[in-house]
Design an enzyme around this catalytic site. Structure first.
Site, PDB file in Angstrom:
ATOM      1  N   VAL A 227       0.835  -1.205   0.000  1.00 58.33           N
ATOM      2  CA  VAL A 227       0.000   0.000   0.000  1.00 58.33           C
ATOM      3  C   VAL A 227       0.872   1.258   0.000  1.00 58.33           C
ATOM      4  O   VAL A 227       1.763   1.395   0.842  1.00 58.33           O
ATOM      5  CB  VAL A 227      -0.931   0.025   1.233  1.00 58.33           C
ATOM      6  N   PRO A 228       0.615   2.219  -0.915  1.00 54.39           N
ATOM      7  CA  PRO A 228       1.407   3.451  -0.979  1.00 54.39           C
ATOM      8  C   PRO A 228       0.896   4.514  -0.016  1.00 54.39           C
ATOM      9  O   PRO A 228      -0.218   4.422   0.508  1.00 54.39           O
ATOM     10  CB  PRO A 228       1.207   3.902  -2.427  1.00 54.39           C
TER      11      PRO A 228
ATOM     12  N   THR B 187       0.442   7.681  -0.985  1.00 58.08           N
ATOM     13  CA  THR B 187      -0.343   8.677  -1.725  1.00 58.08           C
ATOM     14  C   THR B 187      -1.823   8.316  -1.806  1.00 58.08           C
ATOM     15  O   THR B 187      -2.679   9.194  -1.828  1.00 58.08           O
ATOM     16  CB  THR B 187       0.219   8.842  -3.149  1.00 58.08           C
ATOM     17  N   ASN B 188      -2.125   7.031  -1.879  1.00 57.35           N
ATOM     18  CA  ASN B 188      -3.518   6.570  -1.947  1.00 57.35           C
ATOM     19  C   ASN B 188      -3.718   5.423  -0.945  1.00 57.35           C
ATOM     20  O   ASN B 188      -4.061   4.308  -1.333  1.00 57.35           O
ATOM     21  CB  ASN B 188      -3.853   6.085  -3.363  1.00 57.35           C
TER      22      ASN B 188
ATOM     23  N   CYS C 255      -1.188   8.671  -9.863  1.00 58.29           N
ATOM     24  CA  CYS C 255      -0.107   8.397 -10.816  1.00 58.29           C
ATOM     25  C   CYS C 255      -0.616   8.362 -12.254  1.00 58.29           C
ATOM     26  O   CYS C 255       0.186   8.440 -13.194  1.00 58.29           O
ATOM     27  CB  CYS C 255       0.601   7.092 -10.462  1.00 58.29           C
TER      28      CYS C 255
ATOM     29  N   GLU D 270       8.010  11.715 -13.379  1.00 61.27           N
ATOM     30  CA  GLU D 270       6.691  11.761 -12.758  1.00 61.27           C
ATOM     31  C   GLU D 270       6.738  12.730 -11.583  1.00 61.27           C
ATOM     32  O   GLU D 270       7.682  12.708 -10.785  1.00 61.27           O
ATOM     33  CB  GLU D 270       6.279  10.375 -12.265  1.00 61.27           C
TER      34      GLU D 270
END
Length: 372
Positions: A117-118, A120-121, A252, A343
């Site tokens: 799990v990142p 950012t989200n 992303c 990115e």
């Protein structure tokens, strides 16, 4: 005398314990009917939808990334829209028969899933991975990003309670509470882990693919947007800026570069400015470029999911108006030494102007081959 246990060893032992619990859960889930699995999935959907706003707030408070309102939308999308898309799918037992070819398709669980799990989200990722795993009868063990442990654990607790109340066995949904690189590697490489769902940075996704365990990975996007000469420029710019500004650019899949031919430069530039984009001067371009990447070439978390005001202050850009939605930097190259070509999970867009369409298309390919 008190013995201080090594954190890495503790986290590895935790992984082993969670896998053992998940194996017991797996044996129970293998005997479940499609209806029982669907009931568990529906319960996760309802619980996550009810907590979507609160979990969004916890995520923003802990990570400092993005916007609460947009994270709530992502949570609801995972909990409700995804559920509506999969609720009637059959995943268990006989799925299809072809009497002419004399074949039968039978759905069986893959086994224990490792869910990376990142930051950012974090909450929406837990919701949807839990849901698709329960729908197919697979236990899942989450490995949280260290900077989002609190909100990830809280989301896991929400979906776990709902799943178990609906009949899921204990251990079907679990999470590492002491996240370390060693724990993540132990989970990915464990003999009983059958699949990795890896969402995060490129290095992490590469590690998942290199673990020896089958993996489905989602890493850097870095998508370029080519505005063609036949496009409705106003609408094209609106769509790009709406996408880029959602959750302060932490998605992303949002656009990272705008690319146009020379004949379109004036119209696109004017429309960008009309819709709130701030086009950096050469000196501002240089100042901000120093804060996009860290010394090791990875994205600087100081720009991730932050407001334009915060990013401008960080880089010493004192002319950026308070109304600016996105910072746009003209760029001429791709690769090392051109940080705008990477990115950028924040409110920063690269802007390329090329002589003709073949050059535009070459530039798009070049950007994607560099990162994406």
């Amino acid at each position: 005398m008190m013995i201080q246990m090594d954190q890495d060893l503790c986290s590895i032992q935790e992984v082993r314990d969670l896998v053992q619990q998940a194996r017991k859960a797996q044996r129970a889930m293998e005997r479940m009917t499609q209806g029982e699995l669907d009931k568990i999935t529906a319960a996760i959907s309802s619980a996550a939808a009810a907590e979507a706003g609160r979990l969004a707030g916890v995520a923003v408070e802990e990570t400092g990334f993005g916007l609460k309102a947009d994270k709530e939308i992502k949570n609801r999308f995972a909990a409700v829209t995804l559920y509506d898309a999969i609720k009637d799918e059959k995943t268990h037992g006989i799925l299809a028969q072809d009497r002419e070819k004399r074949t039968i398709d039978i759905g069986v669980p893959v086994g224990i899933v490792a869910g990376l799990v990142p930051s950012t989200n974090p909450t929406s990722t837990v919701i949807y991975k839990s849901m698709i795993c329960m729908k197919a009868g697979n236990p899942i063990i989450f490995s949280p990003h260290p900077s989002a442990v609190k909100c990830i654990l809280e989301t896991v607790e929400v979906v776990r309670r709902a799943a178990e109340a609906a009949g899921a066995p204990k251990g079907a949904i679990a999470c590492i509470t002491t996240p370390t690189l060693e724990a993540t590697n132990a989970l990915m490489r464990h003999d009983h882990t059958r699949l990795i769902l890896a969402t995060g940075g490129g290095a992490m996704v590469k590690a998942a693919y290199s673990s020896g365990t089958p993996a489905i990975g989602v890493g850097a996007g870095n998508g370029p947007a080519y505005i063609h000469h036949t496009a409705n420029v106003r609408l094209a710019v609106k769509r790009i800026l709406d996408s880029k500004t959602f959750d302060n650019g932490t998605i992303c899949a949002s656009e990272q570069s705008i690319i146009v031919t020379r004949e379109m430069e004036r119209a696109v530039t004017e429309e960008l400015q009309r819709q709130g984009a701030y086009v950096l001067s050469d000196s501002e371009h240089t100042k901000l470029s120093k804060f996009i990447l860290r010394a090791n070439g990875t994205m600087n978390p100081a720009i991730v999911g932050k407001s334009v005001e915060t990013v401008a202050k960080l880089a010493g850009l004192d002319r950026v108006p308070a109304s600016a939605r996105v910072l746009v930097a003209r760029e001429t190259g791709v690769g090392r030494g051109y940080p705008y070509s990477n990115e950028k999970l924040g409110l920063i867009l690269a802007y390329y102007v090329e002589n003709d369409e073949p050059t535009v298309l070459e530039r798009c390919v070049e950007i994607l081959e560099w990162e994406g």
